[in-house]
Design a protein around this motif. Structure first.
Motif: not given
Length: 119
Positions: A67, A70-71, A74, A103-104, A106-107, A110-111, A116
């Motif tokens: 996470l 990823v951020f 970004e 990126v979305s 990967a997000y 992760e979610w 999260l």
């Protein structure tokens, strides 16, 4: 090439500072080692024993690291893009939309894996 000269000079000064600091520390530093100084230090308590191959980390650790990456990636790409948006035009917009889709993904992964949820 002359545009990069200040960067190379600054890198050279930084490298010289590191090398000189290490040499001076090795020469001027105290050299009285004993058993206590050579042991690992964990916040003033005895270190916890670890298995021979090292301890296992939970999956939560890797999800948190992913996470962060990823951020971090970004932000690294979005800030310069936002600064030069006018100069990039429609091509820059399309490329950034494609980047944000990646990126979305990967997000979303992760979610879905529970990265999260902070227990």
């Amino acid at each position: 090439m002359e545009l990069y000269t200040p960067i190379f000079v600054l890198g050279g000064i930084g490298a010289a500072f590191v090398i000189v600091s290490m040499i001076v520390g090795a020469i001027a530093g105290p050299k009285r080692y004993n058993r206590t100084k050579l042991q690992a230090y964990e916040c003033g308590i005895d270190p916890t024993p670890q298995p021979v191959g090292g301890g296992r980390f939970t999956v939560k650790y890797y999800l948190t690291a992913m996470l962060f990456i990823v951020f971090d990636i970004e932000v690294i790409f979005l800030v310069p893009w936002a600064v030069h948006l006018d100069a990039l035009g429609i091509f820059g917009l399309v490329v950034m939309v494609l980047f944000l889709v990646n990126v979305s993904i990967a997000y979303a992964y992760e979610w879905r894996r529970g990265g999260l949820e902070w227990n």
